[in-house]
Design a protein around this motif. Sequence first.
Motif, PDB file in Angstrom:
ATOM      1  N   LEU A   1      -0.883   3.803   5.095  1.00  0.00           N
ATOM      2  CA  LEU A   1      -0.584   3.107   6.344  1.00  0.00           C
ATOM      3  C   LEU A   1      -1.858   2.770   7.121  1.00  0.00           C
ATOM      4  CD1 LEU A   1       2.555   5.170   7.156  1.00  0.00           C
ATOM      5  CD2 LEU A   1       2.500   2.689   7.353  1.00  0.00           C
ATOM      6  N   GLY A   2      -2.836   3.683   7.117  1.00  0.00           N
ATOM      7  CA  GLY A   2      -4.097   3.400   7.792  1.00  0.00           C
ATOM      8  C   GLY A   2      -4.826   2.236   7.151  1.00  0.00           C
ATOM      9  N   ASN A   3      -4.800   2.191   5.825  1.00  0.00           N
ATOM     10  CA  ASN A   3      -5.431   1.085   5.119  1.00  0.00           C
ATOM     11  C   ASN A   3      -4.720  -0.229   5.416  1.00  0.00           C
ATOM     12  OD1 ASN A   3      -7.440   0.116   3.330  1.00  0.00           O
ATOM     13  ND2 ASN A   3      -5.952   0.040   1.672  1.00  0.00           N
ATOM     14  N   ALA A   4      -3.399  -0.195   5.412  1.00  0.00           N
ATOM     15  CA  ALA A   4      -2.628  -1.399   5.719  1.00  0.00           C
ATOM     16  C   ALA A   4      -2.932  -1.902   7.127  1.00  0.00           C
ATOM     17  CB  ALA A   4      -1.138  -1.109   5.572  1.00  0.00           C
ATOM     18  N   ARG A   5      -2.989  -0.984   8.085  1.00  0.00           N
ATOM     19  CA  ARG A   5      -3.285  -1.387   9.463  1.00  0.00           C
ATOM     20  C   ARG A   5      -4.675  -2.008   9.569  1.00  0.00           C
ATOM     21  NH1 ARG A   5      -5.540   1.037  14.044  1.00  0.00           N
ATOM     22  NH2 ARG A   5      -4.649   0.257  16.015  1.00  0.00           N
TER      23      ARG A   5
ATOM     24  N   GLY B   1      -2.249   3.620  16.126  1.00  0.00           N
ATOM     25  CA  GLY B   1      -3.482   4.204  15.608  1.00  0.00           C
ATOM     26  C   GLY B   1      -3.194   5.125  14.442  1.00  0.00           C
ATOM     27  N   VAL B   2      -4.125   5.166  13.495  1.00  0.00           N
ATOM     28  CA  VAL B   2      -4.044   6.096  12.362  1.00  0.00           C
ATOM     29  C   VAL B   2      -5.434   6.694  12.182  1.00  0.00           C
ATOM     30  CG1 VAL B   2      -3.487   6.440   9.935  1.00  0.00           C
ATOM     31  CG2 VAL B   2      -2.283   4.678  11.244  1.00  0.00           C
TER      32      VAL B   2
ATOM     33  N   SER C   1       0.861  -1.178   0.000  1.00  0.00           N
ATOM     34  CA  SER C   1       0.000   0.000   0.000  1.00  0.00           C
ATOM     35  C   SER C   1       0.902   1.235   0.000  1.00  0.00           C
ATOM     36  CB  SER C   1      -0.905   0.002   1.234  1.00  0.00           C
ATOM     37  OG  SER C   1      -1.820   1.062   1.211  1.00  0.00           O
ATOM     38  N   ILE C   2       0.895   1.987  -1.109  1.00  0.00           N
ATOM     39  CA  ILE C   2       1.799   3.119  -1.264  1.00  0.00           C
ATOM     40  C   ILE C   2       1.008   4.387  -1.583  1.00  0.00           C
ATOM     41  CG2 ILE C   2       3.752   4.077  -2.540  1.00  0.00           C
ATOM     42  CD1 ILE C   2       4.539   1.674  -0.912  1.00  0.00           C
TER      43      ILE C   2
ATOM     44  N   GLY D   1      -0.702 -11.158  -3.054  1.00  0.00           N
ATOM     45  CA  GLY D   1      -1.278 -10.120  -2.207  1.00  0.00           C
ATOM     46  C   GLY D   1      -1.792  -8.947  -3.015  1.00  0.00           C
ATOM     47  N   ALA D   2      -2.410  -7.997  -2.322  1.00  0.00           N
ATOM     48  CA  ALA D   2      -2.956  -6.806  -2.980  1.00  0.00           C
ATOM     49  C   ALA D   2      -1.864  -5.761  -3.175  1.00  0.00           C
ATOM     50  CB  ALA D   2      -4.075  -6.213  -2.138  1.00  0.00           C
ATOM     51  N   ALA D   3      -2.011  -4.940  -4.216  1.00  0.00           N
ATOM     52  CA  ALA D   3      -1.139  -3.798  -4.465  1.00  0.00           C
ATOM     53  C   ALA D   3      -2.033  -2.574  -4.579  1.00  0.00           C
ATOM     54  CB  ALA D   3      -0.314  -3.997  -5.730  1.00  0.00           C
ATOM     55  N   LEU D   4      -2.020  -1.723  -3.549  1.00  0.00           N
ATOM     56  CA  LEU D   4      -2.974  -0.630  -3.423  1.00  0.00           C
ATOM     57  C   LEU D   4      -2.265   0.715  -3.499  1.00  0.00           C
ATOM     58  CD1 LEU D   4      -4.795  -2.113  -0.307  1.00  0.00           C
ATOM     59  CD2 LEU D   4      -5.418  -2.446  -2.704  1.00  0.00           C
TER      60      LEU D   4
END
Length: 421
Positions: free
Chosen positions: A190-194, A279-280, A124-125, A174-177
């Motif tokens: 980072l929030g999405n990854a968490r 937390g994010v 996720s970038i 895996g996903a590439a977002l």
Amino acid sequence: MTNPLSAPASITVIRGRGRVSALGLAAVPADNEASTFTQHTTGVPVAALPASAETAVAALRRSHPAYRQLDRTVLLALLAARQATTQAGWGNGGLVDWGVSETGNHQSTNPPIHQPTTSPLAVSIGSSRGATGRLEEFHAEFLAEGSVPAAASPLTTLGNVASWVAFDAGQDGGAALSHSSTCSSAFQALGNARAWLKAGMADRFLAGGTEAPLTDFTLAQMRAIGIYSPLAAANWPCRPGAGRPSTFVLGEGAAVFALEQLSAAQLATEPGPLLVLAGVGFGFEAIGSKTGLSPEGRHFQLAMHEALTQAGLAPTDIDAVVLHSPGTPAGDAAERAALRTVFGPELPLLLSNKWLIGHTLGASAALSLDFACHVLETQQWPTAPFATDLATAADKPIRRILVNAAGFGGNAASAVVELRG
């Protein structure tokens, strides 16, 4: 204080991290005697990569035939992701294999050793603008010749960044977002990854942000807004918290984090200390000016409250804040007003790395988080050589840091990182 009963059953840990910026591959400079900024050909100061990091980028570009056509934004992401996977022990080769050490010193000219990762992961970038340089090159070619090559479209889509990071990491399955929300883009990633990790939708994530915006056109856009610093490159031209005049300076860079989710049982057997992404949070304020924000920084307030809630923390649990603070008087003042609303008159220590690396747009939140991790691990940070409200020292151990980011359009994001064990 923290309520132990509210502690999550599992936590998101930072297994590894990597970065590249005007500081090279280091999180902080060896000293701050000389400015890290240089003068761009357009005449304005910028925070560009130093020669040591340019050597690493050039070696990476040569290492695979497909990499020779990639935008600089993508290459910076690959550079940071390789550091993160190496530190995490995820099996994607070592820095020495492709020419630089962690300090950015040249060591060899050998190409990288591409090794698949040890198990599936997701990517996720975030990037505000994506393939800035290549897009401008293709457009100039179109204006001159009336046509573009077939590769123009896939090489300039935003998803192009995450997909190449996944490819280089040897990802399989895996996903590439990809995420773009201007200067908070990395925290969106980072929030999405968490969230995916907590939901059990992935076991491991590479997440972060990247940006290479030091082009004539992008610099002209920033100058048109009227916020660019008038100070010379040698005179530390980016000065968060220093007041007027506006001292915004554009920089380039990337930071990527290797994330895993640990259950309570796994945590019990883990050797410490651990860096935890606790937390994010996100905030949005509807405001007519897409380059403006409210004087009280409502979006900052919302984002900080949400990040603290996710982490199960009270404002008094936070020891320091890494500011978004890009050196614009209105933006700096609004963030501090938001901090006073959330924390009261006694604020935590205020920190920043933008005076060292400039504002890297979609990469800035990730580089700020990396800086926060460095402070937690070392309990040290460089002192700004100009008058500002940034802290110079701590009178107690720093265990938890809140990191802020904000972007055009009224959006803001905050993350809490803590050192456990």
